[in-house]
Scaffold this motif. Structure first.
Motif, PDB file in Angstrom:
ATOM      1  N   ASP A  35      -4.466  -9.030   3.567  1.00 19.95           N
ATOM      2  CA  ASP A  35      -4.681  -7.666   3.071  1.00 19.95           C
ATOM      3  C   ASP A  35      -3.811  -7.352   1.858  1.00 19.95           C
ATOM      4  O   ASP A  35      -4.051  -6.366   1.161  1.00 19.95           O
ATOM      5  N   PHE A  36      -2.784  -8.163   1.603  1.00 16.10           N
ATOM      6  CA  PHE A  36      -1.928  -7.955   0.434  1.00 16.10           C
ATOM      7  C   PHE A  36      -2.320  -8.874  -0.725  1.00 16.10           C
ATOM      8  O   PHE A  36      -1.642  -8.892  -1.756  1.00 16.10           O
ATOM      9  N   TYR A  47      -1.610 -12.219   6.180  1.00 13.92           N
ATOM     10  CA  TYR A  47      -1.145 -11.474   5.004  1.00 13.92           C
ATOM     11  C   TYR A  47      -2.247 -11.222   3.976  1.00 13.92           C
ATOM     12  O   TYR A  47      -1.973 -10.762   2.872  1.00 13.92           O
ATOM     13  N   PHE A  62      -4.809   2.900   4.725  1.00  7.40           N
ATOM     14  CA  PHE A  62      -4.609   1.487   4.417  1.00  7.40           C
ATOM     15  C   PHE A  62      -4.445   1.264   2.914  1.00  7.40           C
ATOM     16  O   PHE A  62      -3.509   0.596   2.455  1.00  7.40           O
ATOM     17  N   GLU A  63      -5.355   1.835   2.122  1.00  8.25           N
ATOM     18  CA  GLU A  63      -5.315   1.624   0.671  1.00  8.25           C
ATOM     19  C   GLU A  63      -4.028   2.174   0.067  1.00  8.25           C
ATOM     20  O   GLU A  63      -3.419   1.564  -0.813  1.00  8.25           O
ATOM     21  N   ASN A 113       5.739  -3.852   8.238  1.00  4.08           N
ATOM     22  CA  ASN A 113       5.426  -2.799   7.279  1.00  4.08           C
ATOM     23  C   ASN A 113       6.518  -1.734   7.388  1.00  4.08           C
ATOM     24  O   ASN A 113       6.859  -1.319   8.496  1.00  4.08           O
ATOM     25  N   ASN A 128       3.421  -9.580   1.720  1.00  8.88           N
ATOM     26  CA  ASN A 128       4.366  -8.463   1.713  1.00  8.88           C
ATOM     27  C   ASN A 128       5.808  -8.964   1.842  1.00  8.88           C
ATOM     28  O   ASN A 128       6.634  -8.372   2.523  1.00  8.88           O
ATOM     29  N   THR A 163      -1.079   2.714   1.570  1.00 11.01           N
ATOM     30  CA  THR A 163       0.113   1.958   1.977  1.00 11.01           C
ATOM     31  C   THR A 163       0.151   0.612   1.270  1.00 11.01           C
ATOM     32  O   THR A 163       1.206   0.158   0.807  1.00 11.01           O
ATOM     33  N   ARG A 164      -1.008  -0.004   1.190  1.00 11.47           N
ATOM     34  CA  ARG A 164      -1.099  -1.284   0.487  1.00 11.47           C
ATOM     35  C   ARG A 164      -0.635  -1.125  -0.962  1.00 11.47           C
ATOM     36  O   ARG A 164       0.153  -1.943  -1.461  1.00 11.47           O
ATOM     37  N   SER A 214      -0.328  -5.276   7.656  1.00 10.45           N
ATOM     38  CA  SER A 214      -0.941  -4.318   6.733  1.00 10.45           C
ATOM     39  C   SER A 214      -1.246  -2.982   7.392  1.00 10.45           C
ATOM     40  O   SER A 214      -1.406  -1.978   6.699  1.00 10.45           O
TER      41      SER A 214
END
Lengths: 348, 348
Positions: free
Chosen positions: A186-187, A184, A259-260, A33, A290, A262-263, A211
């Motif tokens: 979370d992406f 991965y 988290f939200e 990240n 990512n 950055t995602r 993430s």
């Protein structure tokens, strides 16, 4: 004369992506990240440091299990914590696979699965993806010696995802447990967490490396049915997660607002990277991770990798057996992506 | 129907000493250092945090290898770093021992050796110590299936040490490598580091948990000949040590002034604890570690353990097969030792 198991002497060992610390390279090769982790993680680690490091950590990382269970809506007893998700993959392989057994995984995918099988002295049944990145019947074929199947979902290097319905079907058809490696996820638009309750053959591993921007802290976890978690726990080191990692990971999973945000930033940059690479003549596979996997129509991937490195940008060049080669480019910050795009525009 | 290897389902799993976090018990049960670690460790961890956690750590912990090599006067290439010395023991066992092979270790000793053998599906050849805590010829007896011998030196729970000359003789006579587990060697008068260069069968593991007060950070290492280290590295997780542990461990091994001071304090308290326990009617074995193993002439060890726990002091009660039971009491601060001695005086 050697003291080692033949499995060890005959293998070459996993070679991780280059980690040139302290250099000025733009590092887009290991899917880290690009953003610093949540400030709440740093605060929690600071708090743990002040509490002292002389005592052993909680063997089961109970604090993380409880908070993650709430966030992910699973039973805390269905979570096993690891020293990165590599530790989780190791624990699962050691617990399920004997020498001479078979493990199955797709190609091209995460190269570590082969290493884990080799350490264990197991044989590998490698099934190529179809050209649309689905998996054919070979992936669920009967095999008396098959003990474990790995499925990176989203897959690396492709960034493609098999939808949960397909994964559920694969697990039903398989004669062995299926480890869905969601490093991965979370992406991605979908994930397989909800399948765990429905089928004891489905296990899902996660990591906080990507993430949650915590690759340096080493924390991952497994979600599987509690009776499996209890057996896997026998095969882990007692204190596999350290006090600072437990504190940091617990704070990380609790800070869903960081988290939200950055995602969202990474997904936006991913779209831009894919579009701009396409304009430069790259064939890009639509990614739900990512990173972006791509090949250029005119230029050899290996040449571009070398030219980028000379220009100060590190990406991952990969050449898979029985598949084609390509470049895997991590979605960095917008500035980093501007830099690589400018260099590529100059090279092409 | 089980998915697990029979080795896993049939074993009970290692049970670490109780870790009652947040309670007010005086904790003298898992041989932790009672003093906070060096302030230089905290500064180094703080520095690593400010550098960011989003990148993967150095897979080989090069900084630690270099500084430890200088302090210990060994080749950096002869050092392998692990997530605690439990990780080192796991790596060695996985690399050397196949199912059906045999491992050998003394009794009573570190119970984890049995667990490691069980996970691997190996058989255990357990050799009782002689009554003077030496090892007889059985420990070096020929056995075609023997692949690894473990020797905790100083031993737990006894705190006794086999001198390096004896260890060298044992290694010469053994048909397999000998892992000298020196978790407590920093509290002893001798150690076996110098033997590693002379005999490729001798491997020495160390931990920073005890003598450097870093049990919560998880960092240990192996010293073995470089050609062995390269093979062992294949069997470890790529990023087994996290960024904060590497930074902290490197600073710890560099602060020999903190180390000498803390060691001296513990050795002084150990003498006092042993003397006072003897006056209370305990038979204590002279210890070269940071704990004392003892039995009382009149009172059952298990009863005393329970009474101490009720009074707010946690020690380790251990009952070994084919041996006698006893109490293992960690050398705490002088205040902690005053407290346990006062309680024992009241109980006896």
């Amino acid at each position: 004369m050697t003291y080692f198991r033949s499995s060890i002497t005959s293998m070459t060992g996993y070679v991780p992506g280059e980690q040139p610390h302290g250099s000025k390279l733009i590092k887009l090769n290991t899917n880290e990240n690009p953003y610093p982790c949540s400030p709440k993680v740093l605060a929690a680690i600071g708090h743990a440091i002040r509490a002292g490091l002389q005592k052993y950590p909680d063997p089961l990382a109970t604090a993380f299990r409880q908070r993650a269970a709430e966030q992910l809506k699973v039973d805390p007893e269905s979570i096993l914590c690891g020293n990165g998700s590599d530790d989780i993959l190791t624990i699962i392989t050691r617990a399920l696979v004997d020498p001479g057994d078979v493990v199955r995984y797709p190609n091209p995918s995460y190269v570590l699965y082969q290493t884990l099988a080799e350490i264990q002295g197991a044989d590998c049944d490698v099934v190529n993806f179809e050209h649309d990145w689905s998996l054919g019947d070979k992936f669920t074929a009967a095999n008396d010696r098959l003990r474990l199947a790995y499925l990176a979902n989203p897959n690396s290097p492709s960034g493609t995802v098999l939808p949960p319905d397909d994964v559920a079907r694969i697990a039903d058809a398989l004669p062995c447990p299926l480890l869905v490696d969601e490093a991965y996820a979370d992406f991605a638009e979908t994930n397989c967490l909800e399948l765990v309750e429905q089928n004891d053959k489905i296990m899902v591993s996660r990591t906080l490396s990507k993430s949650y921007a915590l690759a340096g802290l080493r924390f991952g976890f497994l979600v599987a049915q509690p009776q499996l978690i209890r057996e896997f726990a026998k095969a882990k080191d007692s204190y596999n997660c350290d006090s600072l990692a437990i504190a940091g990971a617990t704070a990380a999973i609790d800070d869903q607002s960081w988290f939200e945000q950055t995602r969202a930033a990474i997904l936006a940059t991913r779209i831009r990277l894919t579009d701009e690479l396409s304009k430069l003549g790259f064939a890009c596979i639509p990614s739900q991770a990512n990173f972006v996997w791509c090949r250029h129509s005119d230029q050899a991937a290996e040449t571009l990798y070398q030219q980028l490195k000379t220009s100060g940008v590190l990406v991952r060049y990969m050449n898979y057996p029985q598949w084609e080669d390509g470049l895997r480019i991590t979605v960095g910050t917008d500035e980093q992506i501007d830099a690589i795009l400018a260099i590529l525009a100059g090279l092409l």
